[in-house]
Design a protein around this motif. Structure first.
Motif, short mmCIF file in Angstrom:
data_model
loop_
_atom_site.label_atom_id
_atom_site.label_comp_id
_atom_site.label_asym_id
_atom_site.label_seq_id
_atom_site.Cartn_x
_atom_site.Cartn_y
_atom_site.Cartn_z
N GLY A 32 -44.88 63.67 61.55
CA GLY A 32 -44.84 65.10 61.20
C GLY A 32 -44.20 65.65 62.29
N GLU A 33 -44.20 66.74 61.58
CA GLU A 33 -43.76 67.64 63.55
C GLU A 33 -44.17 67.94 64.72
N ALA A 34 -45.09 67.68 64.08
CA ALA A 34 -45.63 67.84 65.85
C ALA A 34 -45.63 66.23 67.00
N ALA A 35 -45.83 66.51 67.79
CA ALA A 35 -45.80 65.30 68.98
C ALA A 35 -46.80 64.51 68.46
N PRO A 36 -46.65 62.97 69.43
CA PRO A 36 -48.23 62.71 68.83
C PRO A 36 -49.58 62.65 69.19
N GLN A 37 -50.46 62.46 69.41
CA GLN A 37 -51.78 63.57 69.72
C GLN A 37 -52.94 61.61 70.47
N ALA A 95 -48.01 68.00 51.97
CA ALA A 95 -48.45 68.07 50.61
C ALA A 95 -46.93 67.45 50.42
N SER A 96 -45.56 68.13 50.80
CA SER A 96 -45.09 67.94 49.89
C SER A 96 -43.89 67.43 50.00
N GLN A 97 -44.03 66.67 50.67
CA GLN A 97 -43.48 65.03 51.32
C GLN A 97 -44.24 64.06 50.66
N LYS A 98 -43.01 62.44 49.96
CA LYS A 98 -43.67 61.75 49.47
C LYS A 98 -43.80 60.32 50.80
#
Length: 195
Positions: A32-37, A95-98
């Motif tokens: 996703g957009e966020a950095a690994p956590q 939710a919008s990406q396959k």
């Protein structure tokens, strides 16, 4: 399904060992957009959740400090002989990406198929899971393979499956075989001897 996780600051072998000794399992969330956590999950709850098929094949709600995000279980490492999960990986989903993942196959009606009932054939499962792409909301927990019309010597292929709406199979070359039926060699020899 819901998973409760906690942030962790320390990383490395020693920090992970201390976490495991305290009954926690180290893990990571990425994508996703966020950095690994870096996260820690209750080890006992994770051990029992991993025994459920739905945990492996569905979008999970992961809660950290009261904020929930949708994730998929991507990987986990088990101890060689102890009932202990060493590490767990989750991937964020949009939710919008396959998404591309594997879905388990459930085989039904093998005992009533003509291959087994009339010919005494044995049904062999060639695939146990299928590579699919779909939106996270359309991800099925499993795909059912109906063997009720399987004749002796025939096979069920991926193209024969009824897929849920919005789910497409990731093709790996030609049409893959899912299950086959064959008459055992001993049974065929006994039948010809009887004739």
């Amino acid at each position: 399904m819901k998973v409760v996780a906690f942030k962790r600051e320390l990383q490395g072998t020693g920090a992970s060992r201390r976490l495991r000794n305290a009954g926690q399992t180290p893990g990571i969330i990425y994508g996703g957009e966020a950095a690994p956590q870096l996260i820690a999950v209750d080890g006992n709850a994770l051990w029992h959740a991993l025994k459920k098929e739905a945990f492996h094949g569905s979008v999970l709600d992961l809660e950290i400090d009261g904020a929930a995000q949708q994730v998929l279980l991507r990987d986990f490492q088990m101890h060689a002989y102890k009932q202990l999960v060493l590490h767990v990986d989750f991937q964020r989903v949009d939710a919008s990406q396959k998404i591309h993942t594997k879905v388990a196959l459930h085989f039904v009606n093998a005992d009533v198929s003509p291959a087994v009932k009339l010919s005494g054939a044995i049904v062999s499962h060639v695939l146990n899971e299928l590579d699919v792409t779909c939106l996270p909301g359309q991800l099925p927990e499993f795909i059912t393979v109906d063997l009720s019309k399987l004749e002796a010597g025939q096979s069920v292929h991926v193209s024969d499956l009824t897929l849920p709406e919005g789910v497409t199979v990731v093709a790996h070359g030609k049409d893959q075989t899912v299950a086959t039926s064959s008459i055992p060699r001993g049974a065929a020899a006994a039948e010809t001897a009887a004739e």
